[in-house]
Design a protein around this motif. Structure first.
Motif, PDB file in Angstrom:
ATOM      1  N   LEU A  49       9.049   5.326   7.569  1.00  0.00           N
ATOM      2  CA  LEU A  49       7.850   4.647   8.050  1.00  0.00           C
ATOM      3  C   LEU A  49       6.590   5.373   7.579  1.00  0.00           C
ATOM      4  CD1 LEU A  49       6.740   2.281   9.692  1.00  0.00           C
ATOM      5  CD2 LEU A  49       6.829   3.751  11.714  1.00  0.00           C
ATOM      6  N   LEU A  50       6.617   6.701   7.634  1.00  0.00           N
ATOM      7  CA  LEU A  50       5.495   7.491   7.146  1.00  0.00           C
ATOM      8  C   LEU A  50       5.207   7.149   5.683  1.00  0.00           C
ATOM      9  CD1 LEU A  50       3.743  10.387   7.279  1.00  0.00           C
ATOM     10  CD2 LEU A  50       5.705  11.067   5.915  1.00  0.00           C
ATOM     11  N   ALA A  51       6.233   7.150   4.860  1.00  0.00           N
ATOM     12  CA  ALA A  51       6.050   6.871   3.432  1.00  0.00           C
ATOM     13  C   ALA A  51       5.554   5.444   3.214  1.00  0.00           C
ATOM     14  CB  ALA A  51       7.356   7.110   2.684  1.00  0.00           C
ATOM     15  N   TYR A  52       6.080   4.498   3.976  1.00  0.00           N
ATOM     16  CA  TYR A  52       5.662   3.104   3.837  1.00  0.00           C
ATOM     17  C   TYR A  52       4.173   2.942   4.155  1.00  0.00           C
ATOM     18  CZ  TYR A  52       4.963  -1.775   5.014  1.00  0.00           C
ATOM     19  OH  TYR A  52       4.461  -3.039   5.091  1.00  0.00           O
ATOM     20  N   TYR A  53       3.746   3.461   5.311  1.00  0.00           N
ATOM     21  CA  TYR A  53       2.340   3.334   5.684  1.00  0.00           C
ATOM     22  C   TYR A  53       1.432   4.110   4.737  1.00  0.00           C
ATOM     23  CZ  TYR A  53       3.099   0.665   9.917  1.00  0.00           C
ATOM     24  OH  TYR A  53       3.415  -0.321  10.803  1.00  0.00           O
ATOM     25  N   ALA A  54       1.875   5.242   4.276  1.00  0.00           N
ATOM     26  CA  ALA A  54       1.068   6.013   3.327  1.00  0.00           C
ATOM     27  C   ALA A  54       0.914   5.247   2.014  1.00  0.00           C
ATOM     28  CB  ALA A  54       1.698   7.383   3.080  1.00  0.00           C
ATOM     29  N   ARG A  55       2.004   4.646   1.527  1.00  0.00           N
ATOM     30  CA  ARG A  55       1.905   3.846   0.299  1.00  0.00           C
ATOM     31  C   ARG A  55       0.975   2.655   0.500  1.00  0.00           C
ATOM     32  NH1 ARG A  55       7.513   4.771   0.141  1.00  0.00           N
ATOM     33  NH2 ARG A  55       7.854   2.668   0.927  1.00  0.00           N
ATOM     34  N   CYS A  56       1.074   1.999   1.671  1.00  0.00           N
ATOM     35  CA  CYS A  56       0.184   0.865   1.966  1.00  0.00           C
ATOM     36  C   CYS A  56      -1.275   1.319   1.947  1.00  0.00           C
ATOM     37  CB  CYS A  56       0.513   0.268   3.325  1.00  0.00           C
ATOM     38  SG  CYS A  56       2.064  -0.641   3.384  1.00  0.00           S
ATOM     39  N   LEU A  57      -1.556   2.424   2.621  1.00  0.00           N
ATOM     40  CA  LEU A  57      -2.923   2.929   2.669  1.00  0.00           C
ATOM     41  C   LEU A  57      -3.392   3.373   1.285  1.00  0.00           C
ATOM     42  CD1 LEU A  57      -5.385   3.593   4.375  1.00  0.00           C
ATOM     43  CD2 LEU A  57      -4.343   5.804   4.890  1.00  0.00           C
ATOM     44  N   GLY A  58      -2.508   4.014   0.540  1.00  0.00           N
ATOM     45  CA  GLY A  58      -2.857   4.444  -0.806  1.00  0.00           C
ATOM     46  C   GLY A  58      -3.181   3.274  -1.720  1.00  0.00           C
ATOM     47  N   LEU A  59      -2.369   2.217  -1.649  1.00  0.00           N
ATOM     48  CA  LEU A  59      -2.633   1.045  -2.489  1.00  0.00           C
ATOM     49  C   LEU A  59      -3.889   0.313  -2.037  1.00  0.00           C
ATOM     50  CD1 LEU A  59       0.991  -0.227  -3.078  1.00  0.00           C
ATOM     51  CD2 LEU A  59      -0.583   0.696  -4.776  1.00  0.00           C
ATOM     52  N   LEU A  60      -4.141   0.277  -0.735  1.00  0.00           N
ATOM     53  CA  LEU A  60      -5.382  -0.315  -0.251  1.00  0.00           C
ATOM     54  C   LEU A  60      -6.580   0.488  -0.765  1.00  0.00           C
ATOM     55  CD1 LEU A  60      -6.878  -2.382   1.524  1.00  0.00           C
ATOM     56  CD2 LEU A  60      -6.618  -0.762   3.412  1.00  0.00           C
ATOM     57  N   THR A  61      -6.477   1.804  -0.714  1.00  0.00           N
ATOM     58  CA  THR A  61      -7.543   2.674  -1.219  1.00  0.00           C
ATOM     59  C   THR A  61      -7.797   2.407  -2.699  1.00  0.00           C
ATOM     60  OG1 THR A  61      -7.019   4.388   0.400  1.00  0.00           O
ATOM     61  CG2 THR A  61      -8.227   5.089  -1.570  1.00  0.00           C
ATOM     62  N   LEU A  62      -6.727   2.376  -3.483  1.00  0.00           N
ATOM     63  CA  LEU A  62      -6.894   2.133  -4.918  1.00  0.00           C
ATOM     64  C   LEU A  62      -7.454   0.738  -5.192  1.00  0.00           C
ATOM     65  CD1 LEU A  62      -3.690   3.778  -6.436  1.00  0.00           C
ATOM     66  CD2 LEU A  62      -6.007   4.713  -6.302  1.00  0.00           C
ATOM     67  N   SER A  63      -7.033  -0.242  -4.420  1.00  0.00           N
ATOM     68  CA  SER A  63      -7.528  -1.613  -4.603  1.00  0.00           C
ATOM     69  C   SER A  63      -9.016  -1.706  -4.302  1.00  0.00           C
ATOM     70  CB  SER A  63      -6.763  -2.583  -3.705  1.00  0.00           C
ATOM     71  OG  SER A  63      -5.405  -2.612  -4.048  1.00  0.00           O
ATOM     72  N   VAL A  64      -9.422  -1.133  -3.187  1.00  0.00           N
ATOM     73  CA  VAL A  64     -10.846  -1.157  -2.824  1.00  0.00           C
ATOM     74  C   VAL A  64     -11.664  -0.388  -3.856  1.00  0.00           C
ATOM     75  CG1 VAL A  64     -12.534  -0.375  -1.115  1.00  0.00           C
ATOM     76  CG2 VAL A  64     -10.453  -1.524  -0.380  1.00  0.00           C
ATOM     77  N   ASN A  65     -11.158   0.750  -4.297  1.00  0.00           N
ATOM     78  CA  ASN A  65     -11.873   1.536  -5.310  1.00  0.00           C
ATOM     79  C   ASN A  65     -11.971   0.787  -6.631  1.00  0.00           C
ATOM     80  OD1 ASN A  65     -12.452   3.695  -3.661  1.00  0.00           O
ATOM     81  ND2 ASN A  65     -10.613   4.820  -4.200  1.00  0.00           N
ATOM     82  N   ALA A  66     -10.908   0.095  -7.016  1.00  0.00           N
ATOM     83  CA  ALA A  66     -10.947  -0.676  -8.260  1.00  0.00           C
ATOM     84  C   ALA A  66     -11.983  -1.792  -8.157  1.00  0.00           C
ATOM     85  CB  ALA A  66      -9.564  -1.248  -8.563  1.00  0.00           C
ATOM     86  N   TYR A  67     -12.006  -2.482  -7.015  1.00  0.00           N
ATOM     87  CA  TYR A  67     -13.007  -3.537  -6.841  1.00  0.00           C
ATOM     88  C   TYR A  67     -14.419  -2.948  -6.826  1.00  0.00           C
ATOM     89  CZ  TYR A  67     -15.897  -7.237  -5.188  1.00  0.00           C
ATOM     90  OH  TYR A  67     -16.911  -8.144  -5.099  1.00  0.00           O
ATOM     91  N   ALA A  68     -14.602  -1.857  -6.103  1.00  0.00           N
ATOM     92  CA  ALA A  68     -15.932  -1.237  -6.035  1.00  0.00           C
ATOM     93  C   ALA A  68     -16.401  -0.807  -7.425  1.00  0.00           C
ATOM     94  CB  ALA A  68     -15.918  -0.047  -5.080  1.00  0.00           C
ATOM     95  N   ALA A  69     -15.494  -0.229  -8.217  1.00  0.00           N
ATOM     96  CA  ALA A  69     -15.852   0.184  -9.576  1.00  0.00           C
ATOM     97  C   ALA A  69     -16.198  -1.030 -10.438  1.00  0.00           C
ATOM     98  CB  ALA A  69     -14.700   0.980 -10.199  1.00  0.00           C
ATOM     99  N   TRP A  70     -15.406  -2.089 -10.315  1.00  0.00           N
ATOM    100  CA  TRP A  70     -15.698  -3.313 -11.063  1.00  0.00           C
ATOM    101  C   TRP A  70     -17.055  -3.876 -10.637  1.00  0.00           C
ATOM    102  CZ3 TRP A  70     -16.322  -8.360  -9.278  1.00  0.00           C
ATOM    103  CH2 TRP A  70     -16.414  -9.330 -10.281  1.00  0.00           C
TER     104      TRP A  70
END
Length: 132
Positions: A49-70
């Motif tokens: 569960l820890l790994a799942y939530y961390a991956r979810c948060l990590g991908l959300l972080t990368l997604s938001v950062n990619a959009y912000a950079a774009w």
């Protein structure tokens, strides 16, 4: 104060997106247990569960950062990207960390992030996009 350095908003967003991707996004995805231990969290025996939530948060972080950079590179939508970054990565992090501190649910390293996120919030206001 708001927008005092607004002409540099695109550069600020790009730098912040890169740093938060490297410090948070990728470690959450690639090494959630190691990141948690380094921050002082007790890693549970059942780590799925820890790994799942961390991956979810990590991908959300990368997604938001990619959009912000774009958005930083496309002036007509930059304000939308900036608001997303302002709310998700600065304004919401201060109360989140204060809440965890008041409840005694987080290691000292997370509590130490309160002034960091407050500083990011102030920086976001200073670099708020100006002009059209």
């Amino acid at each position: 104060m708001i927008g005092l350095l607004g002409s540099h908003a695109p550069a600020f967003v790009l730098v912040f997106a890169a740093i938060s991707s490297l410090v948070f996004g990728l470690p959450f995805i690639l090494a959630p247990e190691g990141w948690g231990r380094a921050m002082g969290w007790r890693v549970p025996r059942d780590r799925d569960l820890l790994a799942y939530y961390a991956r979810c948060l990590g991908l959300l972080t990368l997604s938001v950062n990619a959009y912000a950079a774009w958005a930083a590179l496309h002036r007509p939508v930059m304000l939308i990207g900036y608001f997303i970054m302002l709310t998700l990565f600065s304004a919401s992090m201060v109360p989140l960390h204060i809440y965890g501190w008041l409840r005694g649910e987080q290691p000292w390293t997370e509590t130490a992030e309160i002034p960091v996120w407050a500083g990011v919030f102030v920086a976001c206001l200073l670099f708020f996009p100006s002009g059209g």
